[in-house]
Design a protein around this motif. Structure first.
Motif, PDB file in Angstrom:
ATOM      1  N   ASN A  25      -2.898   7.663  -7.280  1.00  0.00           N
ATOM      2  CA  ASN A  25      -3.402   8.174  -8.567  1.00  0.00           C
ATOM      3  C   ASN A  25      -3.403   9.694  -8.653  1.00  0.00           C
ATOM      4  OD1 ASN A  25      -4.042   5.472  -9.396  1.00  0.00           O
ATOM      5  ND2 ASN A  25      -5.844   5.592  -8.069  1.00  0.00           N
ATOM      6  N   ARG A  26      -2.435  10.323  -7.994  1.00  0.00           N
ATOM      7  CA  ARG A  26      -2.309  11.771  -8.146  1.00  0.00           C
ATOM      8  C   ARG A  26      -1.773  12.098  -9.532  1.00  0.00           C
ATOM      9  NH1 ARG A  26       0.949  10.586  -4.561  1.00  0.00           N
ATOM     10  NH2 ARG A  26       2.677  11.747  -5.504  1.00  0.00           N
ATOM     11  N   SER A  27      -2.100  13.266  -9.993  1.00  0.00           N
ATOM     12  CA  SER A  27      -1.507  13.735 -11.251  1.00  0.00           C
ATOM     13  C   SER A  27      -0.022  13.981 -11.017  1.00  0.00           C
ATOM     14  CB  SER A  27      -2.195  15.029 -11.707  1.00  0.00           C
ATOM     15  OG  SER A  27      -3.556  14.791 -11.939  1.00  0.00           O
ATOM     16  N   ASN A  28       0.798  13.603 -11.968  1.00  0.00           N
ATOM     17  CA  ASN A  28       2.248  13.728 -11.817  1.00  0.00           C
ATOM     18  C   ASN A  28       2.660  15.167 -11.561  1.00  0.00           C
ATOM     19  OD1 ASN A  28       2.665  11.010 -12.230  1.00  0.00           O
ATOM     20  ND2 ASN A  28       2.947  11.225 -14.437  1.00  0.00           N
ATOM     21  N   GLY A  29       3.545  15.334 -10.591  1.00  0.00           N
ATOM     22  CA  GLY A  29       4.107  16.654 -10.336  1.00  0.00           C
ATOM     23  C   GLY A  29       3.441  17.426  -9.226  1.00  0.00           C
ATOM     24  N   ILE A  30       2.222  17.068  -8.845  1.00  0.00           N
ATOM     25  CA  ILE A  30       1.557  17.753  -7.741  1.00  0.00           C
ATOM     26  C   ILE A  30       2.262  17.376  -6.436  1.00  0.00           C
ATOM     27  CG2 ILE A  30      -0.579  17.897  -6.391  1.00  0.00           C
ATOM     28  CD1 ILE A  30      -2.144  17.592  -8.949  1.00  0.00           C
ATOM     29  N   LYS A  31       2.698  18.385  -5.698  1.00  0.00           N
ATOM     30  CA  LYS A  31       3.433  18.158  -4.450  1.00  0.00           C
ATOM     31  C   LYS A  31       2.459  18.100  -3.273  1.00  0.00           C
ATOM     32  CE  LYS A  31       7.548  18.676  -6.451  1.00  0.00           C
ATOM     33  NZ  LYS A  31       8.553  17.607  -6.534  1.00  0.00           N
ATOM     34  N   VAL A  32       2.789  17.238  -2.283  1.00  0.00           N
ATOM     35  CA  VAL A  32       1.939  17.093  -1.099  1.00  0.00           C
ATOM     36  C   VAL A  32       2.817  17.086   0.144  1.00  0.00           C
ATOM     37  CG1 VAL A  32       0.196  15.710   0.084  1.00  0.00           C
ATOM     38  CG2 VAL A  32       0.296  15.694  -2.427  1.00  0.00           C
ATOM     39  N   ILE A  33       2.480  17.959   1.116  1.00  0.00           N
ATOM     40  CA  ILE A  33       3.097  17.934   2.444  1.00  0.00           C
ATOM     41  C   ILE A  33       2.048  17.420   3.420  1.00  0.00           C
ATOM     42  CG2 ILE A  33       4.049  19.324   4.319  1.00  0.00           C
ATOM     43  CD1 ILE A  33       5.060  21.287   2.234  1.00  0.00           C
ATOM     44  N   ILE A  34       2.427  16.468   4.266  1.00  0.00           N
ATOM     45  CA  ILE A  34       1.492  15.893   5.234  1.00  0.00           C
ATOM     46  C   ILE A  34       2.070  16.059   6.632  1.00  0.00           C
ATOM     47  CG2 ILE A  34       0.271  13.809   5.976  1.00  0.00           C
ATOM     48  CD1 ILE A  34       0.702  12.792   3.050  1.00  0.00           C
ATOM     49  N   THR A  35       1.330  16.729   7.513  1.00  0.00           N
ATOM     50  CA  THR A  35       1.762  16.844   8.902  1.00  0.00           C
ATOM     51  C   THR A  35       0.984  15.841   9.746  1.00  0.00           C
ATOM     52  OG1 THR A  35       0.133  18.490   9.636  1.00  0.00           O
ATOM     53  CG2 THR A  35       2.090  19.313   8.513  1.00  0.00           C
ATOM     54  N   THR A  36       1.686  15.160  10.663  1.00  0.00           N
ATOM     55  CA  THR A  36       1.037  14.128  11.475  1.00  0.00           C
ATOM     56  C   THR A  36       1.818  13.879  12.761  1.00  0.00           C
ATOM     57  OG1 THR A  36       0.266  11.824  11.507  1.00  0.00           O
ATOM     58  CG2 THR A  36       2.249  12.299  10.224  1.00  0.00           C
ATOM     59  N   ARG A  37       1.100  13.479  13.794  1.00  0.00           N
ATOM     60  CA  ARG A  37       1.747  13.046  15.037  1.00  0.00           C
ATOM     61  C   ARG A  37       2.105  11.555  14.966  1.00  0.00           C
ATOM     62  NH1 ARG A  37      -2.111  15.750  19.760  1.00  0.00           N
ATOM     63  NH2 ARG A  37      -2.139  17.871  18.911  1.00  0.00           N
ATOM     64  N   ASN A  38       1.570  10.890  13.949  1.00  0.00           N
ATOM     65  CA  ASN A  38       1.727   9.435  13.829  1.00  0.00           C
ATOM     66  C   ASN A  38       2.918   9.114  12.930  1.00  0.00           C
ATOM     67  OD1 ASN A  38       1.493   6.678  13.528  1.00  0.00           O
ATOM     68  ND2 ASN A  38      -0.653   6.704  12.900  1.00  0.00           N
ATOM     69  N   SER A  39       4.047   8.777  13.531  1.00  0.00           N
ATOM     70  CA  SER A  39       5.267   8.507  12.750  1.00  0.00           C
ATOM     71  C   SER A  39       5.186   7.205  11.965  1.00  0.00           C
ATOM     72  CB  SER A  39       6.481   8.473  13.680  1.00  0.00           C
ATOM     73  OG  SER A  39       6.314   7.459  14.669  1.00  0.00           O
ATOM     74  N   ASN A  40       4.189   6.365  12.255  1.00  0.00           N
ATOM     75  CA  ASN A  40       4.048   5.094  11.537  1.00  0.00           C
ATOM     76  C   ASN A  40       3.542   5.283  10.107  1.00  0.00           C
ATOM     77  OD1 ASN A  40       4.824   3.547  13.795  1.00  0.00           O
ATOM     78  ND2 ASN A  40       2.749   3.664  14.635  1.00  0.00           N
ATOM     79  N   LEU A  41       3.073   6.482   9.773  1.00  0.00           N
ATOM     80  CA  LEU A  41       2.500   6.714   8.439  1.00  0.00           C
ATOM     81  C   LEU A  41       3.556   6.918   7.356  1.00  0.00           C
ATOM     82  CD1 LEU A  41      -0.429   9.199   9.227  1.00  0.00           C
ATOM     83  CD2 LEU A  41      -0.471   6.705   9.209  1.00  0.00           C
ATOM     84  N   VAL A  42       4.807   7.158   7.753  1.00  0.00           N
ATOM     85  CA  VAL A  42       5.782   7.662   6.786  1.00  0.00           C
ATOM     86  C   VAL A  42       6.487   6.578   5.986  1.00  0.00           C
ATOM     87  CG1 VAL A  42       6.197   9.649   8.276  1.00  0.00           C
ATOM     88  CG2 VAL A  42       7.717   7.657   8.422  1.00  0.00           C
ATOM     89  N   GLU A  43       6.250   5.326   6.277  1.00  0.00           N
ATOM     90  CA  GLU A  43       6.973   4.250   5.612  1.00  0.00           C
ATOM     91  C   GLU A  43       6.834   4.348   4.090  1.00  0.00           C
ATOM     92  OE1 GLU A  43       7.250  -0.642   5.604  1.00  0.00           O
ATOM     93  OE2 GLU A  43       5.916   0.387   7.011  1.00  0.00           O
ATOM     94  N   GLY A  44       7.980   4.360   3.423  1.00  0.00           N
ATOM     95  CA  GLY A  44       7.977   4.438   1.963  1.00  0.00           C
ATOM     96  C   GLY A  44       8.000   5.855   1.429  1.00  0.00           C
ATOM     97  N   TYR A  45       7.992   6.857   2.314  1.00  0.00           N
ATOM     98  CA  TYR A  45       7.970   8.258   1.876  1.00  0.00           C
ATOM     99  C   TYR A  45       9.097   9.038   2.551  1.00  0.00           C
ATOM    100  CZ  TYR A  45       3.267   7.294   0.078  1.00  0.00           C
ATOM    101  OH  TYR A  45       2.191   6.776  -0.599  1.00  0.00           O
ATOM    102  N   GLN A  46       9.451  10.156   1.973  1.00  0.00           N
ATOM    103  CA  GLN A  46      10.393  11.073   2.602  1.00  0.00           C
ATOM    104  C   GLN A  46       9.729  11.708   3.820  1.00  0.00           C
ATOM    105  OE1 GLN A  46      13.480  11.697   1.860  1.00  0.00           O
ATOM    106  NE2 GLN A  46      13.861  11.406  -0.322  1.00  0.00           N
ATOM    107  N   SER A  47      10.510  11.980   4.874  1.00  0.00           N
ATOM    108  CA  SER A  47       9.910  12.563   6.075  1.00  0.00           C
ATOM    109  C   SER A  47      10.889  13.444   6.813  1.00  0.00           C
ATOM    110  CB  SER A  47       9.394  11.465   7.008  1.00  0.00           C
ATOM    111  OG  SER A  47      10.464  10.697   7.517  1.00  0.00           O
ATOM    112  N   ILE A  48      10.342  14.306   7.656  1.00  0.00           N
ATOM    113  CA  ILE A  48      11.123  15.185   8.526  1.00  0.00           C
ATOM    114  C   ILE A  48      10.553  15.061   9.931  1.00  0.00           C
ATOM    115  CG2 ILE A  48      11.610  17.605   9.116  1.00  0.00           C
ATOM    116  CD1 ILE A  48      11.602  18.239   6.179  1.00  0.00           C
TER     117      ILE A  48
END
Length: 971
Positions: free
Chosen positions: A291-314
């Motif tokens: 339910n984020r407002s459209n257009g707001i960008k979010v970068i998430i840093t994590t050691r847990n690679s299992n969180l990225v399913e369904g999202y773009q990742s690096i």
């Protein structure tokens, strides 16, 4: 209306049928047929004539949607009203739809606001809701049980739009060398997707990369906010405060939705990037991505690679060899061979290399071979498979040898947690000036151990990396535990002082900058202290003050309970000198109040239990002042319970008031406050008997206020408004209106016409008399010494009689008669019969025609008084006549024309009764102009005049007396 009056006068309908026409509780207006006596529906024409009678207080109520509360149910019902068919059976659906017709809900800066529809008020809606909740099955009460996030649907109606969020992005280390391919990849993915994860092991540059892109975006005009990914609830709470969103007792989902709404408004003009750093909890991350407002960008840093399913990742794997060599060469100005030896030893981790470079940069005389030798020795000193950081150990060892105060700064910081720390607090802890501290901050920053953040208001410092925090604690853990205990005690003591200063500021201004860091620092310290079984006075005081902060400033009662119940549960581990009985009694007392504030029968019982424990301790300590206050708290709590024991409450109230008078030096002010508290508790009850008791207590307080000239305009206005509210609940709108006007006078004098307080008071008055402030007063004389209400001069009566239950019960008994007299004295709507219809000039043709066949009857106020007096016992008649005098004066003062001739006629016919009114109930004169009218009527009777002067005082009396002495008659 004329037909009704004519039928009544001609004896064709009964009293009951007549008054049913004017029944304030009716949901419709009716005409009464003279033939059948039946009620027939007709338009609300009569409201135009006696609008104040039908007007209900369209008051507002700020909803606090705590779990399972009345407020939560109303919000859920309102926001899901179109989906009722999915959740409830037809019978319940009808009941809920009927409830829905009584209110609207809006959201503004205050929060969710209940707005009663025409014909309802908050108390009435609450009563209907509580009855429904008693009969609706438990499984049907949660309207949004299918997972509807109701709070997302409601837009804030507050026009104030925040222009920006506070930037808290750390500055990049001086040793930053870009990983350009990853920077480019991250930016490309962020352009095509609103959410991008950066994954990798610790120390691989995830946070650094996110901050680099954040800095680039900020330079392009974006608003960038860094958030601790492991504390998103706290971070969004602080964001809500920065966005000036009301947070009282909101759950995390509701608060998240409001924050995203606020950010969405900013995003319309300034794009936003959020960085969730070091996130590990997948469920929490998903919750905050919804339910984020459209257009707001979010970068998430994590050691847990299992969180990225369904999202773009690096994926970050550190430097490649070329990047690592360039980094070492550029920073240290070393040749390629030396750089290569260092990289081969330390590895490609940006974190490890940064600490090796930091060490080498501060030790110019060490060779690469010597560094590698020391590095291997440190590494060999640990177990083979241990996750160790020799470069950090070497850096720490050097720092401790060369600068003990700089090392101490780092120690303090790691035990405050990973959040940014205000420099002012560190100065307080270290006992240093900003100049002295600057040296240590610069040294740690040079070693890339901390980052410096600056916003518009202050400078903050924070640990640069989670590994730095972990390794510092490991170093300290290897030493004597007393050193860590000393650090914790010092930090808890200084943080306790911060909370104490916040409370002092809040008590003075009722304003506090609700910085969440104080709360998070305290949580971190208390958790560590408990782990180490550190039960000291500093811990006790921090727990106590933290509970105060959560209840008094944040209004987070659940968290308050957590801290104070922790304190009480640890009591057996704490020495008496650290947790004195007086403080324990105080905690028990305030904890009882917190539970009572949460509402509900179970909470009331818990609150009562804590109150009684506190009372027992105060009795042992001989603290009579606190005993008195607690006795009244207990009495109020007994009133709130379903098994309301009015007699028991009254006993507690009387005991408390007796103790206040006996033991408090400032007993007058204290008694007034307690009477106000008791009165308010009663007027919010449902039965007329309890509301009447509330008015009795409030009138006692008002009498004290005027008798002892207690200068507190806020309190005076609160008293007057509370009494007014009570009278609206008794359907006595005329009396309520007068008290609201008196409160207006008080607030206008104190704050002026443009103040928020006066504007709110103006709304109260206009609910009864919409046209009042549009009037142009007929009073042509200057308002010398008077108060102003709109364009009118008001000379408010300050003398008060004793209002008791007997008087108010008689008033209830003749309620409709008094209303009729007030209406008759208000000559704005029609030409009335005035005091007596036997006076020819008061008998116009319209009214004379209604009397046809009853020419001998008196249909003025005098005749009405004579007729209803026959309904009363002899002992009640005189008080009833006094009440008629008041009702008549209320009508005169409500009128724009102000027909003082009516009161003059009353006085001429009843001079002895007027004298008794002056002695027993001077407030019944309502206004100084009424007093002067009575005096003019009896100007030849010096005994009468002296009696009035002795018993009736009003504001501006000296000035009005001078004015009236120059006038032959009238106003």
């Amino acid at each position: 209306m004329i037909a009704v009056l004519a039928s009544y006068i001609n004896g064709e309908i009964k009293d009951e049928q007549y008054w049913n026409y004017f029944d304030v509780n009716s949901q419709q207006n009716y005409q009464v047929s003279s033939e059948s006596g039946e009620k027939l529906y007709s338009p609300n024409k009569f409201k135009l004539v006696v609008g104040a009678k039908y007007r209900t207080m369209e008051d507002i109520h700020v909803l606090r949607p705590t779990k399972g509360s009345f407020d939560e149910f109303l919000i859920e019902l309102y926001l899901n009203k179109e989906k009722l068919n999915q959740f409830v059976n037809s019978k319940v659906k009808i009941q809920l739809e009927e409830l829905l017709s009584s209110f609207n809900i809006k959201r503004n800066k205050q929060g969710y606001v209940l707005m009663p529809n025409k014909g309802y008020n908050v108390e009435r809606i609450k009563e209907i809701t509580e009855r429904l909740l008693d009969v609706i099955p438990e499984d049907l009460r949660k309207i949004s049980q299918n997972g509807i996030d109701s709070y997302d649907k409601m837009e804030c109606n507050d026009d104030k739009k925040p222009k920006k969020i506070i930037d808290n992005l750390s500055s990049l280390t001086a040793f930053y060398i870009g990983i350009h391919d990853k920077e480019k990849e991250l930016e490309e993915k962020l352009e095509s997707s609103d959410v991008v994860f950066i994954t990798g092991l610790g120390g691989m540059g995830k946070s650094t990369l996110s901050m680099k892109l954040g800095e680039d975006y900020k330079n392009r005009g974006w608003q960038v906010r860094w958030l601790n990914g492991g504390k998103l609830d706290d971070e969004f709470f602080q964001l809500a405060k920065d966005l000036e969103i009301e947070t009282n007792n909101l759950g995390s989902n509701a608060l998240k939705s409001l924050v995203y709404q606020g950010l969405g408004k900013i995003h319309q003009t300034n794009p936003i990037l959020l960085i969730f750093d070091n996130a590990e909890d997948g469920a929490k991350i998903r919750q905050y991505l919804e339910n984020r407002s459209n257009g707001i960008k979010v970068i998430i840093t994590t050691r847990n690679s299992n969180l990225v399913e369904g999202y773009q990742s690096i994926q970050m794997n550190g430097f490649n060899e070329e990047q690592a060599l360039r980094y070492v060469q550029v920073v240290l100005q070393k040749n390629k061979n030396e750089a290569k030896k260092l990289v081969e030893t330390v590895g490609l981790s940006p974190f490890r290399l940064s600490k090796a470079v930091a060490y080498w940069s501060t030790n110019d005389l060490i060779t690469v071979n010597e560094y590698i030798k020391q590095y291997k020795l440190v590494k060999e000193g640990h177990e083979q498979n241990a996750d160790i950081y020799p470069e950090v150990e070497m850096l720490f060892g050097n720092l401790r040898r060369e600068s003990s105060k700089t090392w101490r700064l780092l120690e303090y910081m790691v035990y405050l947690g990973s959040d940014a720390i205000p420099v002012e607090f560190i100065m307080q802890v270290m006992g240093q000036t900003i100049g002295e501290l600057q040296k240590h901050v610069n040294e740690l920053k040079k070693l890339s151990l901390i980052n410096v953040i600056s916003d518009e208001e202050r400078i903050l410092i924070k640990i640069s990396h989670k590994i730095v925090e972990e390794e510092t604690k490991k170093t300290l853990a290897d030493e004597d535990g007393s050193q860590v205990n000393g650090i914790l005690e010092k930090l808890m003591m200084e943080l306790g002082k911060v909370f104490e200063n916040i409370f002092e500021e809040y008590d003075r201004t009722q304003i506090s900058k609700e910085r969440l860091e104080w709360l998070t620092f305290a949580r971190t310290l208390l958790e560590e202290a408990k782990t180490r079984a550190l039960y000291t006075q500093d811990r006790v005081m921090l727990l106590y003050r933290l509970g105060l902060y959560c209840s008094k400033i944040l209004h987070n009662f659940q968290e308050t309970i957590k801290y104070w119940e922790d304190l009480l549960s640890d009591e057996y581990l704490i020495k008496d000198t650290h947790f004195p009985q007086s403080l324990k009694a105080n905690v028990l007392n305030q904890l009882g109040g917190v539970y009572v504030n949460l509402q509900g029968e179970e909470n009331a019982n818990k609150g009562l239990g804590y109150y009684k424990k506190s009372l027992g301790l105060y009795q042992t300590l001989g603290n009579h002042k606190e005993q008195a206050h607690l006795l009244i708290d207990i009495g109020i709590t007994c009133l709130l319970k379903k098994d309301n024991n009015g007699k028991l409450s009254a006993e507690y109230f009387q005991s408390g008031l007796n103790m206040v008078k006996q033991f408090c030096l400032d007993w007058k002010e204290k008694t007034l406050k307690e009477l106000l508290r008791i009165g308010i508790a009663y007027i919010y009850q449902e039965s007329n008997e309890e509301i009447i008791l509330g008015i009795v207590y409030l009138e006692k307080a008002l009498k004290m206020h005027y008798e002892f000239a207690i200068a507190n305009n806020h309190q005076t206005a609160e008293l007057l408004n509370s009494i007014a509210f009570a009278y609206t609940k008794l359907n006595d709108d005329g009396k309520a209106l007068e008290y609201y006007k008196q409160a207006y006078c008080v607030l206008f004098t104190e704050f002026g016409d443009d103040s928020k307080e006066v504007k709110i008071q103006k709304d109260y008055i206009e609910k009864f008399q919409p046209e009042f402030f549009e009037r142009k007063s007929k009073q042509t004389k200057a308002c010398l010494g008077a108060d102003k209400v709109g364009s009118e001069c008001r000379y408010l009566i300050t003398s008060r009689g004793v209002t008791d239950e007997n008087l108010l019960k008689i008033k209830q008994k003749i309620h409709y008669d008094l209303w009729f007299i007030t209406l008759e004295a208000n000559v704005d709507y029609w030409t009335s019969w005035g005091w007596s219809s036997n006076t020819p000039e008061n008998e116009p043709g319209l009214w004379a025609s209604l009397k046809r066949g009853h020419e001998d009857a008196d249909y003025g106020i005098k005749g009405h008084m004579e007729r209803f007096a026959d309904k009363l016992a002899q002992t009640e008649r005189e008080l009833a006549e006094m009440l008629c005098f008041e009702a008549m004066n209320l009508g005169i003062m409500q009128s724009e024309k102000k027909d003082y001739e009516i009161v003059k006629s009353f006085t001429q016919d009843n001079p002895e009764l007027v004298k008794k009114i002056a002695e027993q109930h001077p407030e019944f004169f309502v206004d100084g102009t009424i007093v002067e009218s009575c005096l003019q009527t009896m100007s030849e009777d010096s005994t009468f005049m002296n009696h009035i002067f002795e018993n009736v005082q009003y504001i501006g009396m000296k000035e009005l007396r001078k004015q009236c002495s120059k006038i032959a008659a009238g106003f």
